[in-house]
Design an enzyme around this catalytic site. Structure first.
Site, PDB file in Angstrom:
ATOM      1  N   TYR A 153       0.845  -1.205   0.000  1.00 36.09           N
ATOM      2  CA  TYR A 153       0.000   0.000   0.000  1.00 36.09           C
ATOM      3  C   TYR A 153       0.875   1.248   0.000  1.00 36.09           C
ATOM      4  O   TYR A 153       0.652   2.184  -0.777  1.00 36.09           O
ATOM      5  CB  TYR A 153      -0.924  -0.005   1.212  1.00 36.09           C
ATOM      6  CG  TYR A 153      -1.751   1.259   1.344  1.00 36.09           C
ATOM      7  CD1 TYR A 153      -2.916   1.420   0.610  1.00 36.09           C
ATOM      8  CD2 TYR A 153      -1.356   2.283   2.205  1.00 36.09           C
ATOM      9  CE1 TYR A 153      -3.676   2.587   0.718  1.00 36.09           C
ATOM     10  CE2 TYR A 153      -2.100   3.440   2.325  1.00 36.09           C
ATOM     11  CZ  TYR A 153      -3.262   3.589   1.580  1.00 36.09           C
ATOM     12  OH  TYR A 153      -3.992   4.746   1.692  1.00 36.09           O
ATOM     13  N   LYS A 162       1.153   4.222  -2.986  1.00 34.22           N
ATOM     14  CA  LYS A 162       0.918   5.647  -2.788  1.00 34.22           C
ATOM     15  C   LYS A 162       2.143   6.479  -3.183  1.00 34.22           C
ATOM     16  O   LYS A 162       1.998   7.636  -3.605  1.00 34.22           O
ATOM     17  CB  LYS A 162       0.521   5.919  -1.343  1.00 34.22           C
ATOM     18  CG  LYS A 162      -0.882   5.386  -1.013  1.00 34.22           C
ATOM     19  CD  LYS A 162      -1.931   5.954  -1.964  1.00 34.22           C
ATOM     20  CE  LYS A 162      -3.327   5.470  -1.659  1.00 34.22           C
ATOM     21  NZ  LYS A 162      -4.354   6.032  -2.570  1.00 34.22           N
TER      22      LYS A 162
END
Length: 333
Positions: free
Chosen positions: A205, A209
């Site tokens: 994750y 990002k």
């Protein structure tokens, strides 16, 4: 400043600086939010509706939950008569993203597009031939954004003012193991991330990002070229909503430390939603920038270093190649 300085900056922004709702009237405007039936997207939708947005489109994977969200948004400002619609969008399916993008062309105008949908998981899975988090958070996020740009440009030209493309990022990009982008050979970043044998899902994750932030910086440069050629002016920015108490982390809480940290300094989803609203009305100075607590903030030390430039360009070229394979011409802005 280095990594330690990045951590200090993150904590200061989270604790001392509160997000705020801009004093704007959105009468006449049309705004689209992906991932809008829960969490940040849902809270942002309620904020927008209280600012008199004339047409609000909630893009949701689950239409039942989307309809429940639509009713809740309407109830948040019962004396207002704006239009709220729910459109289906499954970011794990390129066909769904393309159909949604085509439907955007039916709108008479599009003043702001918030590319907010995302996932986090520790489990390896593939969607559309790529690891699931990369598919949803990176490839589909930029695909749907590219599909929204023509209508954003058209609206900007007709209204004689900039429109906005907001991509939801995260402060967690500072924890990303950027070596996963640096070390693969030319043309190998995405294929390396798709390899189940070497996939670091615990940090996926955060890495996604980081990739979003790098992509927004490159996209801003591409949009500038079109603007100079007389096309409508589109402001793109990357907003960090903060460490928020939402359903996003239901599959990965970050362990005991993450749970304690979130309980102590985590923002509410309502506050996180304010940052999305700010980004959707912010000025030209936010173009290509990273926003936090409704303010322009510096990215991580590595992102601002010369060492990141070559990696950013390589990643962008690979992403463009993937997007062009999905729909030829989609990246010609």
């Amino acid at each position: 400043m280095g990594f330690a300085g990045d951590i200090v900056q993150m904590n200061v922004g989270q604790i001392l600086q509160s997000p705020f709702i801009p004093h704007v009237d959105l009468t006449g405007q049309t705004i689209v939010i992906t991932g809008a039936n829960t969490g940040l997207g849902f809270e942002a939708a309620k904020h927008f509706y209280k600012l008199n947005v004339s047409k609000l489109i909630l893009a949701c994977r689950n239409m039942t939950k989307g309809e429940a969200a639509r009713k809740a948004v309407l109830a948040s400002n019962p004396t207002f008569e704006g239009k709220v619609e729910v459109w289906p969008l499954d970011m794990s399916s390129f066909a769904s993203v393309l159909a949604f993008g085509d439907r955007l062309n039916s709108l008479s105008r599009l003043d702001a597009f918030l590319s907010n949908a995302g996932i986090e998981t520790n489990d390896y899975e593939q969607f559309e031939g790529h690891e699931s988090v990369i598919t949803v958070n990176v490839i589909s996020t930029f695909l749907v954004s590219m599909l929204a740009i023509p209508k954003l440009r058209e609206t900007a030209k007709a209204q004689k003012r900039p429109t906005r493309l907001v991509v939801t990022g995260s402060v967690m990009h500072i924890f990303a193991k950027y070596q996963h982008l640096v070390e693969p050979g030319r043309g190998r970043i995405f294929s390396s991330l798709d390899d189940e044998k070497t996939a670091d899902m615990s940090g996926r994750y955060n890495l996604s990002k980081l990739m979003v932030l790098l992509g927004v910086r490159q996209l801003a440069d591409q949009l500038d070229i079109g603007t100079k050629q007389g096309q409508g002016d589109v402001i793109v920015n990357c907003v960090n909503p903060g460490w928020c108490k939402t359903e996003l982390f239901r599959m990965n809480t970050g362990g005991l430390g993450g749970k304690i940290g979130l309980a102590l300094i985590g923002r509410s989803a309502e506050d996180g939603g304010k940052t999305l609203v700010h980004a959707a009305v912010a000025g030209k100075d936010t173009h290509g920038k990273y926003l936090d607590a409704c303010r322009i903030k510096p990215e991580s030390t590595w992102v601002r270093s010369k060492a990141s430039i070559e990696t950013e360009r390589r990643m962008w070229l690979e992403l463009v190649e993937i997007l062009e394979a999905i729909r030829p011409g989609v990246t010609r802005l």
